[in-house]
Enzyme design. Structure first.
Site, mmCIF file in Angstrom:
data_model
loop_
_atom_site.group_PDB
_atom_site.id
_atom_site.type_symbol
_atom_site.label_atom_id
_atom_site.label_comp_id
_atom_site.label_asym_id
_atom_site.label_seq_id
_atom_site.Cartn_x
_atom_site.Cartn_y
_atom_site.Cartn_z
ATOM 1 N N HIS A 22 4.833 0.304 -0.499
ATOM 2 C CA HIS A 22 5.682 -0.553 0.332
ATOM 3 C C HIS A 22 4.795 -1.667 0.878
ATOM 4 O O HIS A 22 3.573 -1.562 0.845
ATOM 5 C CB HIS A 22 6.339 0.245 1.472
ATOM 6 C CG HIS A 22 5.366 0.797 2.457
ATOM 7 N ND1 HIS A 22 4.626 1.934 2.217
ATOM 8 C CD2 HIS A 22 4.982 0.341 3.673
ATOM 9 C CE1 HIS A 22 3.844 2.176 3.260
ATOM 10 N NE2 HIS A 22 4.031 1.230 4.154
ATOM 11 N N GLU B 239 0.726 -4.515 11.996
ATOM 12 C CA GLU B 239 1.388 -4.098 10.757
ATOM 13 C C GLU B 239 2.839 -4.554 10.791
ATOM 14 O O GLU B 239 3.396 -4.999 9.798
ATOM 15 C CB GLU B 239 1.301 -2.579 10.599
ATOM 16 C CG GLU B 239 1.920 -2.071 9.318
ATOM 17 C CD GLU B 239 1.884 -0.562 9.237
ATOM 18 O OE1 GLU B 239 1.122 -0.039 8.410
ATOM 19 O OE2 GLU B 239 2.621 0.083 10.017
ATOM 20 N N ASP C 162 -5.039 -10.642 0.811
ATOM 21 C CA ASP C 162 -3.744 -11.309 0.704
ATOM 22 C C ASP C 162 -3.143 -11.163 -0.698
ATOM 23 O O ASP C 162 -3.804 -11.416 -1.704
ATOM 24 C CB ASP C 162 -3.881 -12.791 1.053
ATOM 25 C CG ASP C 162 -2.531 -13.477 1.231
ATOM 26 O OD1 ASP C 162 -1.569 -12.802 1.659
ATOM 27 O OD2 ASP C 162 -2.445 -14.688 0.951
ATOM 28 N N HIS C 163 -1.882 -10.737 -0.725
ATOM 29 C CA HIS C 163 -1.132 -10.508 -1.965
ATOM 30 C C HIS C 163 -1.831 -9.511 -2.882
ATOM 31 O O HIS C 163 -1.898 -9.697 -4.095
ATOM 32 C CB HIS C 163 -0.835 -11.828 -2.688
ATOM 33 C CG HIS C 163 0.201 -12.626 -1.977
ATOM 34 N ND1 HIS C 163 -0.106 -13.455 -0.929
ATOM 35 C CD2 HIS C 163 1.544 -12.695 -2.150
ATOM 36 C CE1 HIS C 163 1.007 -14.009 -0.473
ATOM 37 N NE2 HIS C 163 2.021 -13.562 -1.199
ATOM 38 N N HIS D 180 0.846 -1.199 0.000
ATOM 39 C CA HIS D 180 0.000 0.000 0.000
ATOM 40 C C HIS D 180 0.878 1.243 0.000
ATOM 41 O O HIS D 180 2.096 1.162 0.139
ATOM 42 C CB HIS D 180 -0.968 -0.001 1.194
ATOM 43 C CG HIS D 180 -0.309 0.226 2.520
ATOM 44 N ND1 HIS D 180 -0.876 0.975 3.514
ATOM 45 C CD2 HIS D 180 0.879 -0.179 3.031
ATOM 46 C CE1 HIS D 180 -0.089 0.998 4.573
ATOM 47 N NE2 HIS D 180 0.979 0.301 4.297
ATOM 48 N N HIS E 44 3.826 -5.066 3.694
ATOM 49 C CA HIS E 44 3.850 -5.583 5.063
ATOM 50 C C HIS E 44 3.406 -7.035 5.060
ATOM 51 O O HIS E 44 2.628 -7.456 4.194
ATOM 52 C CB HIS E 44 2.884 -4.806 5.970
ATOM 53 C CG HIS E 44 3.230 -3.377 6.143
ATOM 54 N ND1 HIS E 44 4.268 -2.944 6.936
ATOM 55 C CD2 HIS E 44 2.669 -2.259 5.624
ATOM 56 C CE1 HIS E 44 4.321 -1.619 6.889
ATOM 57 N NE2 HIS E 44 3.374 -1.180 6.098
ATOM 58 N N CYS F 56 6.613 6.126 3.981
ATOM 59 C CA CYS F 56 5.398 5.337 3.702
ATOM 60 C C CYS F 56 4.552 5.972 2.603
ATOM 61 O O CYS F 56 3.565 5.385 2.158
ATOM 62 C CB CYS F 56 4.573 5.163 4.970
ATOM 63 S SG CYS F 56 5.433 4.208 6.241
#
Length: 147
Positions: free
Chosen positions: A51, A136, A91-92, A26, A53, A45
Site C-alpha cells: 500500500h 505517514e 520518492d516513488h 511498502h 503513502h 497494512c
C-alpha cells in the site's frame, strides 16, 4: 542556553526546519513472524501487494546563528542534502524492494525516520541535525531525534 535563545558568550542559537514530501509504497511484514502473526499485527497494512503513502518529512537542524550570514545553515544546502538523503532514495519507490536498508528491517514509519536520520548524518556537520519528523498520514506522525 537561556530561555531567550542566547547561548554562552552571548551567541544566539536557533532551529531551522524544512519540509519535503515523497510518495512510496511498502508492506508491513516481519520475517521474524509467521504470515498469520503478521496479518494479526499489521492488518490491512500487511497486504501482500503493499500500500502507499504520501509522506511528509520535516527536518530540523540547530546551531548558532552566524553573525555574518545571519543563518544557522544555508537553506539551499539543506535542500540539497534532503534531496540526496530523502528524495532520491525514497520518492516513488517500493521501500521494501528498492531500498536495501529495508531488506531485513520492517518499513514502519519509525524505521523510515531512522533511515532518514542516518542518511542525513552523512551530509550534515556533526551535531547539527536536531529532529526528523515523518508524517505517514495527517494522523500518524513519528519524531526521531537520534536516540
Amino acid at each position: 542556553m537561556s530561555a531567550a535563545g542566547v547561548g554562552v558568550g552571548g551567541r544566539r542559537w536557533a532551529r531551522l526546519s524544512r519540509l519535503v514530501s515523497f510518495s512510496a509504497t511498502h508492506r508491513l511484514h516481519s520475517k521474524c513472524l509467521s504470515n498469520e502473526e503478521n496479518l494479526k499485527l499489521y492488518g490491512k497494512c500487511n497486504n501482500p501487494n503493499g500500500h502507499g503513502h504520501n509522506y511528509k518529512v520535516v527536518v530540523t537542524v540547530h546551531g548558532e546563528i552566524d553573525p555574518v550570514t545571519g543563518m544557522v545553515m544555508n537553506m539551499t544546502d539543506l535542500k540539497e542534502y534532503m534531496e540526496e538523503a530523502i528524495m532520491k532514495p525514497l520518492d516513488h519507490k517500493n521501500l521494501d524492494l528498492d531500498v536495501p536498508y529495508f531488506a531485513d528491517i520492517v518499513s514502519t514509519t519509525e524505521n523510515v525516520a531512522v533511515y532518514i536520520w542516518e542518511n542525513l548524518q552523512k551530509f550534515l556537520p556533526m551535531g547539527v541535525l536536531y529532529k526528523v519528523k515523518v508524517y505517514e498520514t495527517d494522523n500518524n506522525v513519528v519524531v526521531y531525534k537520534g536516540e
